[in-house]
Write an enzyme that holds these catalytic residues in place. Structure first.
Site, PDB file in Angstrom:
ATOM      1  N   SER A   1       0.846  -1.205   0.000  1.00 37.36           N
ATOM      2  CA  SER A   1       0.000   0.000   0.000  1.00 37.36           C
ATOM      3  C   SER A   1       0.876   1.249   0.000  1.00 37.36           C
ATOM      4  CB  SER A   1      -0.883   0.000   1.248  1.00 37.36           C
ATOM      5  OG  SER A   1      -0.055   0.153   2.393  1.00 37.36           O
TER       6      SER A   1
ATOM      7  N   HIS B   1     -12.249  -6.028  -1.928  1.00 39.04           N
ATOM      8  CA  HIS B   1     -11.475  -5.369  -0.865  1.00 39.04           C
ATOM      9  C   HIS B   1     -12.248  -5.500   0.440  1.00 39.04           C
ATOM     10  CE1 HIS B   1      -8.589  -2.638  -3.216  1.00 39.04           C
ATOM     11  NE2 HIS B   1      -9.101  -3.485  -4.082  1.00 39.04           N
TER      12      HIS B   1
ATOM     13  N   ASN C   1      -8.431  -9.247  -1.380  1.00 39.10           N
ATOM     14  CA  ASN C   1      -7.428  -8.551  -0.579  1.00 39.10           C
ATOM     15  C   ASN C   1      -7.589  -8.886   0.902  1.00 39.10           C
ATOM     16  OD1 ASN C   1      -6.973  -7.370  -3.029  1.00 39.10           O
ATOM     17  ND2 ASN C   1      -7.175  -5.260  -2.297  1.00 39.10           N
TER      18      ASN C   1
ATOM     19  N   ASP D   1      -1.205  -1.571  -4.069  1.00 36.50           N
ATOM     20  CA  ASP D   1      -2.561  -1.542  -3.516  1.00 36.50           C
ATOM     21  C   ASP D   1      -2.996  -0.088  -3.319  1.00 36.50           C
ATOM     22  OD1 ASP D   1      -4.908  -2.522  -2.368  1.00 36.50           O
ATOM     23  OD2 ASP D   1      -4.040  -2.532  -0.349  1.00 36.50           O
ATOM     24  N   HIS D   2      -4.133   0.281  -3.863  1.00 35.45           N
ATOM     25  CA  HIS D   2      -4.670   1.643  -3.717  1.00 35.45           C
ATOM     26  C   HIS D   2      -3.701   2.746  -4.113  1.00 35.45           C
ATOM     27  CE1 HIS D   2      -8.508   0.649  -1.904  1.00 35.45           C
ATOM     28  NE2 HIS D   2      -7.889  -0.266  -1.188  1.00 35.45           N
TER      29      HIS D   2
ATOM     30  N   GLU E   1     -10.884   0.912  -9.476  1.00 40.66           N
ATOM     31  CA  GLU E   1     -11.960   0.772  -8.480  1.00 40.66           C
ATOM     32  C   GLU E   1     -13.121   1.668  -8.852  1.00 40.66           C
ATOM     33  OE1 GLU E   1     -10.825   0.367  -4.398  1.00 40.66           O
ATOM     34  OE2 GLU E   1     -12.682   1.217  -3.633  1.00 40.66           O
TER      35      GLU E   1
ATOM     36  N   HIS F   1     -13.673  -1.891   4.636  1.00 31.25           N
ATOM     37  CA  HIS F   1     -12.242  -1.903   4.955  1.00 31.25           C
ATOM     38  C   HIS F   1     -12.003  -1.926   6.462  1.00 31.25           C
ATOM     39  CE1 HIS F   1     -10.926  -0.112   0.889  1.00 31.25           C
ATOM     40  NE2 HIS F   1     -10.305  -1.252   1.014  1.00 31.25           N
TER      41      HIS F   1
HETATM   42 ZN   LIG Z   1      -8.733  -1.901  -0.314  1.00 36.58          ZN
END
Ligand SMILES: [Zn+2]
Length: 307
Positions: free
Chosen positions: A50, A208, A230, A82-83, A134, A180
């Site tokens: 991330s 996610h 994830n 990630d993201h 996303e 999340h």
């Molecule tokens: Zn996520």
């Protein structure tokens, strides 16, 4: 073996109804735990980093650790961002050798999300690196939203089809009921929505916020198009519990390995458990190809193939 891209792995997973675990790591012990567990389970695996992990470990260090772990394993390992929050960060990761990117424009307008995702897909595809996007917003545990507001943030199947047409992204993270950083495990996914989105886009879908979802719901989601899942919070919990456990056993020790070693073991157990839940265990042969129909993996950046 060298890193592989997520493209073939995820398409294969979607086709064969299993999901590739995408596990977040911040340090050496977590990287080792994830890759060792996947190697022992003969499962393909995505190791994802991330923005926070990049800030913590440094980009080259984060990428370097995963490359070394992959080189010691005989399963396909993907290094995924990630993201990714902007275009520049995606380019930096591409340059650092990531074999899978993500742009999260879910907080932007549809048009802005399309524009940046498209730009990243174009540049990444030149060197055969796939891009996850996303659409819709996976909410954070702690976001104070009503049920109606959460519903309104979920991914719309028609919008997803239009988004794919305009961006050319390779996989899509969808908002379908998970949250999340959830610590309880009682969230229920909207399977019907997953099914409708997948019918429209026919590219691998990504879940996610899986740590808070009921297991039965995850198994059903995999049947209907979720091909990458994830996992972050569930592993972080295990890591901290392991540190506490190790510290309790050796309260007077000044050797960090006494705690970190236990933490690594606890993470490894949980990765193993998730890999089995996602039905990705036993998919990879000793030579590193898929068990039933060995496939060549495309080598990142080179455009060549390797087993
Ligand atoms: Zn996520």
């Amino acid at each position: 073996m060298p890193l592989v891209t997520s493209k073939q792995l995820l398409e294969r997973a979607a086709q064969d109804h299993f999901a590739v675990g995408a596990f977040n790591a911040n340090n050496m012990e977590q990287v080792q735990a994830i890759v060792e567990a996947a190697n022992e389970e003969r499962a393909p695996v995505i190791l994802q980093v991330s923005q926070g992990a990049i800030r913590y470990a440094g980009l080259d260090f984060a990428a370097g650790m995963v490359k070394i772990a992959a080189s010691l394993a005989s399963i396909p390992v993907v290094l995924h961002l990630d993201h990714g929050t902007d275009y520049e960060q995606n380019v930096r990761c591409l340059h650092a050798g990531f074999t899978s990117l993500m742009f999260d424009g879910s907080k932007l307008s549809f048009e802005q999300n399309v524009a940046i995702t498209k730009k990243i897909s174009e540049i990444a595809h030149i060197v055969n690196i796939p891009v996850e996007a996303e659409l819709g917003r996976v909410v954070q545990s702690g976001d104070k939203l009503t049920k109606e507001q959460v519903e309104a943030l979920m991914t719309d199947p028609d919008e997803a089809a239009e988004f794919l047409r305009q961006t050319g992204c390779d996989s899509l993270a969808v908002a379908v009921g998970s949250v999340h950083a959830m610590l309880s495990r009682d969230a229920e996914l909207e399977i019907d929505r997953i099914q409708r989105i997948y019918e429209k886009v026919r590219i691998p879908l990504v879940l996610h916020g899986s740590s808070g979802v009921r297991h039965e719901s995850i198994v059903e989601a995999i049947e209907h198009g979720i091909a990458k899942i994830n996992v972050a919070t569930y592993l972080n919990e295990a890591f901290i519990e392991g540190i506490k456990e190790g510290f309790a056993k050796h309260p007077d020790s000044v050797d960090p390995r006494h705690s970190l070693g236990v933490a690594r073991e606890r993470v490894k157990e949980r990765v193993r458990e998730k890999i089995r839940l996602f039905k990705s265990a036993g998919r990879i042969s000793a030579s590193g190809g898929f068990v039933d129909a060995p496939k060549q993996f495309r080598s990142a950046h080179l455009g060549g193939t390797e087993e």
